[in-house]
Each structure stands twice: as C-alpha cells, then as structure tokens.
Design an enzyme around this catalytic site. Structure first.
Site, PDB file in Angstrom:
ATOM      1  N   ALA A  30      20.909  -2.718 -11.988  1.00 46.14           N
ATOM      2  CA  ALA A  30      21.153  -1.409 -12.598  1.00 46.14           C
ATOM      3  C   ALA A  30      20.294  -1.160 -13.825  1.00 46.14           C
ATOM      4  O   ALA A  30      20.209  -0.037 -14.314  1.00 46.14           O
ATOM      5  CB  ALA A  30      22.635  -1.276 -12.956  1.00 46.14           C
ATOM      6  N   GLY A  31      19.658  -2.212 -14.321  1.00 47.57           N
ATOM      7  CA  GLY A  31      18.879  -2.073 -15.561  1.00 47.57           C
ATOM      8  C   GLY A  31      17.658  -1.192 -15.367  1.00 47.57           C
ATOM      9  O   GLY A  31      17.155  -1.028 -14.260  1.00 47.57           O
ATOM     10  N   ARG A  35      10.695  -2.008 -20.692  1.00 49.61           N
ATOM     11  CA  ARG A  35       9.444  -2.640 -21.092  1.00 49.61           C
ATOM     12  C   ARG A  35       8.370  -2.619 -20.010  1.00 49.61           C
ATOM     13  O   ARG A  35       7.227  -3.003 -20.255  1.00 49.61           O
ATOM     14  CB  ARG A  35       9.708  -4.093 -21.542  1.00 49.61           C
ATOM     15  CG  ARG A  35      10.267  -4.162 -22.952  1.00 49.61           C
ATOM     16  CD  ARG A  35      10.634  -5.583 -23.313  1.00 49.61           C
ATOM     17  NE  ARG A  35      11.900  -5.973 -22.705  1.00 49.61           N
ATOM     18  CZ  ARG A  35      12.316  -7.243 -22.613  1.00 49.61           C
ATOM     19  NH1 ARG A  35      11.541  -8.218 -23.058  1.00 49.61           N
ATOM     20  NH2 ARG A  35      13.472  -7.528 -22.074  1.00 49.61           N
ATOM     21  N   GLY A 157      20.710 -17.038 -22.880  1.00 44.49           N
ATOM     22  CA  GLY A 157      22.022 -17.531 -23.276  1.00 44.49           C
ATOM     23  C   GLY A 157      21.960 -19.061 -23.254  1.00 44.49           C
ATOM     24  O   GLY A 157      21.317 -19.640 -22.380  1.00 44.49           O
ATOM     25  N   GLU A 172      25.277 -16.174 -26.006  1.00 41.80           N
ATOM     26  CA  GLU A 172      24.055 -15.383 -25.965  1.00 41.80           C
ATOM     27  C   GLU A 172      23.220 -15.649 -27.215  1.00 41.80           C
ATOM     28  O   GLU A 172      23.763 -15.903 -28.288  1.00 41.80           O
ATOM     29  CB  GLU A 172      24.392 -13.895 -25.872  1.00 41.80           C
ATOM     30  CG  GLU A 172      24.936 -13.488 -24.519  1.00 41.80           C
ATOM     31  CD  GLU A 172      24.019 -13.894 -23.376  1.00 41.80           C
ATOM     32  OE1 GLU A 172      22.913 -13.358 -23.291  1.00 41.80           O
ATOM     33  OE2 GLU A 172      24.414 -14.762 -22.577  1.00 41.80           O
ATOM     34  N   TYR A 384     -19.398   5.038  14.608  1.00 42.25           N
ATOM     35  CA  TYR A 384     -17.970   5.369  14.643  1.00 42.25           C
ATOM     36  C   TYR A 384     -17.499   5.462  16.080  1.00 42.25           C
ATOM     37  O   TYR A 384     -17.994   6.286  16.852  1.00 42.25           O
ATOM     38  CB  TYR A 384     -17.696   6.699  13.914  1.00 42.25           C
ATOM     39  CG  TYR A 384     -16.253   7.137  14.074  1.00 42.25           C
ATOM     40  CD1 TYR A 384     -15.221   6.326  13.617  1.00 42.25           C
ATOM     41  CD2 TYR A 384     -15.928   8.338  14.713  1.00 42.25           C
ATOM     42  CE1 TYR A 384     -13.896   6.699  13.784  1.00 42.25           C
ATOM     43  CE2 TYR A 384     -14.600   8.722  14.875  1.00 42.25           C
ATOM     44  CZ  TYR A 384     -13.597   7.899  14.414  1.00 42.25           C
ATOM     45  OH  TYR A 384     -12.281   8.247  14.574  1.00 42.25           O
ATOM     46  N   ASN A 395     -23.891  -1.881  25.095  1.00 44.13           N
ATOM     47  CA  ASN A 395     -24.587  -1.927  23.824  1.00 44.13           C
ATOM     48  C   ASN A 395     -24.545  -0.539  23.195  1.00 44.13           C
ATOM     49  O   ASN A 395     -25.040   0.418  23.772  1.00 44.13           O
ATOM     50  CB  ASN A 395     -26.041  -2.367  24.045  1.00 44.13           C
ATOM     51  CG  ASN A 395     -26.700  -2.739  22.732  1.00 44.13           C
ATOM     52  OD1 ASN A 395     -26.643  -1.976  21.776  1.00 44.13           O
ATOM     53  ND2 ASN A 395     -27.296  -3.911  22.685  1.00 44.13           N
ATOM     54  N   SER A 423     -29.674   4.697  20.100  1.00 40.96           N
ATOM     55  CA  SER A 423     -29.330   4.935  18.695  1.00 40.96           C
ATOM     56  C   SER A 423     -29.223   6.422  18.392  1.00 40.96           C
ATOM     57  O   SER A 423     -29.908   7.241  18.994  1.00 40.96           O
ATOM     58  CB  SER A 423     -30.397   4.318  17.795  1.00 40.96           C
ATOM     59  OG  SER A 423     -30.382   2.927  17.960  1.00 40.96           O
ATOM     60  N   ARG A 458     -31.753  15.893  24.397  1.00 45.07           N
ATOM     61  CA  ARG A 458     -32.342  16.238  23.098  1.00 45.07           C
ATOM     62  C   ARG A 458     -33.510  17.162  23.372  1.00 45.07           C
ATOM     63  O   ARG A 458     -34.050  17.188  24.489  1.00 45.07           O
ATOM     64  CB  ARG A 458     -32.790  14.981  22.367  1.00 45.07           C
ATOM     65  CG  ARG A 458     -33.916  14.255  23.054  1.00 45.07           C
ATOM     66  CD  ARG A 458     -34.266  12.929  22.370  1.00 45.07           C
ATOM     67  NE  ARG A 458     -35.403  12.314  23.026  1.00 45.07           N
ATOM     68  CZ  ARG A 458     -35.549  11.008  23.203  1.00 45.07           C
ATOM     69  NH1 ARG A 458     -34.627  10.163  22.788  1.00 45.07           N
ATOM     70  NH2 ARG A 458     -36.618  10.537  23.786  1.00 45.07           N
TER      71      ARG A 458
HETATM   72  C1  UD1 Z   1      21.276 -12.467 -19.226  1.00 47.58           C
HETATM   73  C2  UD1 Z   1      22.382 -13.454 -19.593  1.00 47.58           C
HETATM   74  C3  UD1 Z   1      21.757 -14.635 -20.326  1.00 47.58           C
HETATM   75  C4  UD1 Z   1      20.697 -15.272 -19.500  1.00 47.58           C
HETATM   76  C5  UD1 Z   1      19.648 -14.242 -19.090  1.00 47.58           C
HETATM   77  C6  UD1 Z   1      18.683 -14.841 -18.113  1.00 47.58           C
HETATM   78  C7  UD1 Z   1      24.383 -12.130 -19.947  1.00 47.58           C
HETATM   79  C8  UD1 Z   1      25.276 -11.527 -20.951  1.00 47.58           C
HETATM   80  N1  UD1 Z   1      23.325 -12.788 -20.418  1.00 47.58           N
HETATM   81  O1  UD1 Z   1      20.754 -11.976 -20.441  1.00 47.58           O
HETATM   82  O2  UD1 Z   1      22.752 -15.580 -20.641  1.00 47.58           O
HETATM   83  O3  UD1 Z   1      20.088 -16.331 -20.197  1.00 47.58           O
HETATM   84  O4  UD1 Z   1      20.282 -13.120 -18.446  1.00 47.58           O
HETATM   85  O5  UD1 Z   1      17.664 -13.937 -17.858  1.00 47.58           O
HETATM   86  O6  UD1 Z   1      24.633 -12.044 -18.774  1.00 47.58           O
HETATM   87  N2  UD1 Z   1      22.300  -5.521 -15.573  1.00 47.58           N
HETATM   88  C9  UD1 Z   1      23.012  -4.568 -14.885  1.00 47.58           C
HETATM   89  N3  UD1 Z   1      23.938  -3.827 -15.550  1.00 47.58           N
HETATM   90  C10 UD1 Z   1      24.193  -4.004 -16.859  1.00 47.58           C
HETATM   91  C11 UD1 Z   1      23.457  -4.979 -17.562  1.00 47.58           C
HETATM   92  C12 UD1 Z   1      22.537  -5.727 -16.896  1.00 47.58           C
HETATM   93  O7  UD1 Z   1      22.804  -4.377 -13.693  1.00 47.58           O
HETATM   94  O8  UD1 Z   1      25.047  -3.302 -17.387  1.00 47.58           O
HETATM   95  C13 UD1 Z   1      21.288  -6.310 -14.863  1.00 47.58           C
HETATM   96  C14 UD1 Z   1      19.894  -5.999 -15.371  1.00 47.58           C
HETATM   97  O9  UD1 Z   1      19.294  -5.020 -14.581  1.00 47.58           O
HETATM   98  C15 UD1 Z   1      19.200  -7.331 -15.245  1.00 47.58           C
HETATM   99  C16 UD1 Z   1      20.302  -8.368 -15.353  1.00 47.58           C
HETATM  100  O10 UD1 Z   1      21.509  -7.673 -15.133  1.00 47.58           O
HETATM  101  O11 UD1 Z   1      18.609  -7.478 -13.978  1.00 47.58           O
HETATM  102  C17 UD1 Z   1      20.330  -9.108 -16.660  1.00 47.58           C
HETATM  103  O12 UD1 Z   1      20.549  -8.179 -17.705  1.00 47.58           O
HETATM  104  P1  UD1 Z   1      19.835  -8.316 -19.086  1.00 47.58           P
HETATM  105  O13 UD1 Z   1      20.294  -7.245 -19.951  1.00 47.58           O
HETATM  106  O14 UD1 Z   1      18.379  -8.481 -18.890  1.00 47.58           O
HETATM  107  O15 UD1 Z   1      20.459  -9.680 -19.587  1.00 47.58           O
HETATM  108  P2  UD1 Z   1      19.799 -10.678 -20.571  1.00 47.58           P
HETATM  109  O16 UD1 Z   1      19.953 -10.167 -21.941  1.00 47.58           O
HETATM  110  O17 UD1 Z   1      18.446 -11.046 -20.119  1.00 47.58           O
END
Ligand code: UD1
Ligand code: MG
Length: 477
Positions: A30-31, A35, A157, A172, A384, A395, A423, A458
């Site tokens: 969902a993220g 970046r 974490g 974390e 072609y 040929n 040709s 031709r």
């Molecule tokens: C998370 C872990 C951390 C671990 C790291 C490894 C937690 C709290 N922390 O941190 O311990 O070392 O991953 O990479 O879990 N996502 C959702 N919905 C949300 C939040 C996140 O789908 O509400 C998804 C993001 O798209 C991503 C993944 O979960 O793919 C991880 O989320 P992110 O916020 O990147 O967690 P980190 O801070 O990296």
C-alpha cells in the site's frame, strides 16, 4: 531415531504429528514509494522485465497458499489493473497507518486455523526455499521471524533478545535506545504466525510510538507475553531480503538478479562472454554449448538449441532458435521461430511471425515480419519480407521489398522454391512468383511471374545521343 518395539513405527523426535495448517499469504503493497520520484506506484516499478509485485506473487504462489491477499492503497487501482485476471484477493488499506494496520485489513477473511505469512511487494528477491524453511518453523505455539545480520542496520527494526538469547521484541530504529541501536540483527519484516492469535494481537496494537503508526513488529513482544516462542531465522543472504525504496536500491537489486541468472546460465552449461553483461529478463532454456556474447538481452520465453551462438548487443524476446543457429551482432528477434543452422545478422530484425526454416540466411538490414523463409533460402542485404511465404532455396536479392500494405489492408506474397529475385525488386502484393522463376533486378512485379521464366518489369534503358548537360547561368546575365 528410535524404533517403537511393538509397532515398528519409526518416529522422529521433531515430527509434530499434525498436518500443516493452511497458508494465507498477505503481501503489503500500500505504500507510495515517495523516494522513487515516479508517477508509477512503487510495486509496479520494473525489475528485470517484471513489476516488483510480480516477482513477489510468483514466489508466493510457489508456496501453494490457500489464499493470497495483496494490501493496496497508493495507486491501488493501477496495481489491480496491472494484475487483472490473476487469482489474488485485493484488500484496500485506504489510509496507510502502519504495517500492523495493513495486515489487519486482510484478517477478516482469514480463518483462525490458518498460518499467516506476511510478505512485502517491494521485497522481491526472497527465495522460495527460505520461505518454506520459515513456514516450517511456525505453528500454533510458535511465531517464525526472518531476520538478517547487517553490517549497517540503519533504518531497520532491531531484534531484541533476552539474556538467554531468546527473541523478546522488535524495536524500530526511531524508537530504539542507543544501546538497542547497536544491535546488528535486523528485522526483515517477513514473519509467519497463527492467524487466530495474530488477529488478537493486531487488535491490541497502539500507535504510541515515534512514527504514530500501528507497527506489525509489536506483535512479537505480544507473542512472547502470551507464552509463545519466537523462532528467528537468519537469512543466509542479505541480498535476498533487500527492499526497494529508491532507484539506487532498485538498480542494486537488478544487479543481484542479473548475477543470479547469469550464475544459473553458467551452471546450465552456457558460455557467457561476461556474466556482468548478460540480462535475462524472462525464462531461458538452453541446449549444450550455447555461447552468448556481451550485452545480450533476453526477454519473455527464450529457447536456444545446442551450439547456438548469440553475438554482442542482440535482443531476443519470445524466440526459439534451433541447434547450430548463429545470430550475429546487434540483431533484434521477437516472437519468431528459427530452425537449425540458420545465420542471422548482423543488424537483422525478425518481427512477430517470422519463421526461418533450416539453414536459412538473413543478413544485415533485413526485416522479416509474419513471413516464412524456406530451407536454405537467403535474404542477405537490405530487404523487407512481410506477409510472405518464401519456398526453399530462394535467393532474395539486395533491396527487395514485399509491398504488402495498400494503405488499408495487408496482402501476401508467395515465392516458389528455387526462385531468384533480382536486387531492387518491388513485389506488389498480392502476388505470386512461380517456382524457379527469375525476376530481373529493379523490377516492379504486380502480376504473377510464371515458374521457370525470366520476368522483367522495368522500363527499357535508353541513351539520348544529342543531350547536353545544363550549364550555370552567368552572373552578369
Ligand atoms: C519495516 C519494519 C522494520 C523492518 C523493515 C524492513 C515495521 C513497523 N517496521 O520498516 O522493522 O526492519 O520494514 O524493511 O513493520 N506498508 C503498507 N501499509 C502501511 C505501511 C506500510 O502497505 O500502512 C507497506 C509498505 O508499502 C512497505 C512495507 O509495508 O512495502 C514496509 O513499510 P515501511 O514503511 O517501509 O516500513 P519500514 O519503516 O521500512
Ligand atoms: Mg521500507
């Protein structure tokens, strides 16, 4: 191993007796991936020819789960559309309130007696074997956690253990004390836990932490408090658990995958001029003693027969090449079939539907589309052939063009076996050239050319006796 005297049943100590719980896999995707600086949702970014999420789904499916959930949020519609028609249950997390909250969104559909495996749409290189081993560690009384020993654990974490080395919790980075920050065992985020308990733990999560989020990682301490054991499994290979947050990491993973596939090709007996300059972006099947020069890109499904040689800079997508075929430098082949002992390129282009029969030759600046070139036939220069059937032993002279398109429809050209096309000929389709026919160079053929005869189409050459070259007008004039 001990034998039971009476029954003769061999019993291993570690056997748990019960059959494994059904598996529900939850993939978090969902993220937004800010970046990446992209219009595309992160999990749709391309890694070795496939969206990131596709790699994860392929791995997940290899575990034969009872159900597969993908939690989407940012760009969710685009993600769904990209995987249209696939057996995936989509779960919407409208607001991203943390990894724990994300998993929770899938829980209502998951029965208590399932085992839940949590994966991430942006962690694409996990191996199926690693996950199998992890799942095997999880049970109704045990949570399995994939961890990784890191030279630089920044951002991860930390896995906190008690005096006896048992996992106690995950903290974390932003909530960790300086002492905890020195721990180098990082949480990969991948875990397997019994669904019933996980549901209860998730319901108890609080967001009173540095990021104000519901952390999935907090369930570890809850499991320990409930008397469960947390089995931490160290990933053997750091690259396997790498996630993608920016394009630098994406490029890094691409390099890892490229290397993995190059190693697999070498093991299968392929000679690679430089394993660092070999890009396999799909499936590859090879015979013996295949040789591939530098900067070759293979996409889709590629099959290379024994002794096939691919020159530098070639691109092959969904092609099958018969034994002994040679493709010279900088040729592009897509959706075509090439039989044994053909010679292609340099600078040749085979488009969809091209079919070369045994021993055919296609030379430089030749384009072939939806056309068959018969056994031993040659089209060696600047030609072609589109929507054509060319018999064997033909040929095709330099600069020949099948004029297959009238602006509205495509028409076919048929060339009989043993024909010789001079040709610079234009073959205006629909048209037929008979077997053994000869077409004079520079002909524009609009009617059937009969078998065995010379056809000339031709204008006759004339020379003007009293013609004079024009001269420049004088400046004074
Ligand atoms: C998370 C872990 C951390 C671990 C790291 C490894 C937690 C709290 N922390 O941190 O311990 O070392 O991953 O990479 O879990 N996502 C959702 N919905 C949300 C939040 C996140 O789908 O509400 C998804 C993001 O798209 C991503 C993944 O979960 O793919 C991880 O989320 P992110 O916020 O990147 O967690 P980190 O801070 O990296
Ligand atoms: Mg992350």
């Amino acid at each position: 191993m001990k034998k039971k005297a009476k029954t003769g049943i061999v019993k291993k100590k570690t056997v748990k007796g019960n059959k494994p719980a059904p598996l529900s896999i939850v993939v978090l995707a969902a993220g937004q991936g800010k970046r990446m600086n992209s219009a595309l949702p992160k999990v749709l970014q391309d890694l070795a020819g496939q969206p990131l999420l596709r790699h994860v789904l392929d791995t997940a499916r290899a575990l034969s789960p009872a159900a597969l959930y993908v939690v989407i949020g940012h760009g969710g519609e685009a993600v769904r559309a990209a995987f249209d028609g696939q057996a995936v249950s989509w779960v919407l997390q409208a607001e991203q309130k943390g990894t724990g909250h994300a998993v929770q969104q899938a829980m209502p559909s998951i029965p208590d007696d399932h085992l839940v495996l949590v994966l991430y749409g942006d962690v694409p290189l996990l191996r199926v074997e690693t996950l199998r081993a992890l799942i095997a560690e999880a049970s109704a009384r045990q949570v399995a956690l994939l961890t990784v020993e890191l030279a630089d654990p920044a951002g991860y974490g930390r896995v906190i253990r008690d005096a006896r080395g048992r996992v106690k919790s995950i903290v974390e980075q932003r909530d960790a004390s300086p002492r905890q920050q020195r721990v180098r065992e990082g949480n990969t985020g991948v875990l397997a836990a019994p669904a019933g308990l996980l549901r209860r733990w998730l319901a108890r999560l609080r967001s009173n932490n540095a990021q104000g989020e519901f952390y999935l990682t907090d369930v570890i301490a809850m499991a320990v408090r409930d008397g469960l054991h947390v089995a931490a499994q160290l990933a053997g290979d750091e690259a396997e658990v790498l996630g993608v947050n920016d394009r630098q990491q994406l490029a890094q993973l691409e390099a890892v995958l490229r290397a993995r596939r190059a190693q697999a090709a070498l093991r299968a007996g392929v000679t690679l001029a430089d394993p660092l300059r070999f890009d396999q972006r799909g499936e590859l099947q090879t015979g013996r003693d295949v040789r591939i020069d530098i900067n070759v890109v293979l996409e889709g499904r590629v099959e290379l027969g024994d002794d096939v040689r691919i020159g530098p800079g070639c691109v092959l997508r969904d092609v099958k090449l018969g034994a002994g075929t040679v493709v010279h430098a900088h040729s592009v082949l897509e959706q075509c079939v090439v039989e044994a002992d053909c010679v292609i390129g340099p600078f040749a282009r085979l488009r969809p539907g091209a079919h070369l029969e045994t021993g055919a030759h296609v030379g430089n600046y030749v384009e072939i589309k939806n056309a068959t070139l018969g056994a031993g036939s040659k089209a060696n220069h600047l030609t072609y052939l589109g929507d054509a059937t060319v018999g064997s032993g033909v040929n095709v002279g330099a600069g020949t063009i099948t004029c297959n398109y009238d602006g509205a429809n495509k028409w076919r050209t048929e060339i009989g076996a043993g024909a010789f096309i001079g040709s610079g000929s234009m073959l205006v389709a629909p048209v037929k050239i008979g077997e053994g026919a000869t077409i004079a160079a520079g002909s524009t053929i609009t009617k059937e050319a009969p078998a065995g005869k010379l056809t000339v189409a031709r204008s006759r050459q004339v020379s003007i006796e009293d013609w004079q070259r024009p001269v420049k007008n004088s400046k004074r004039g």
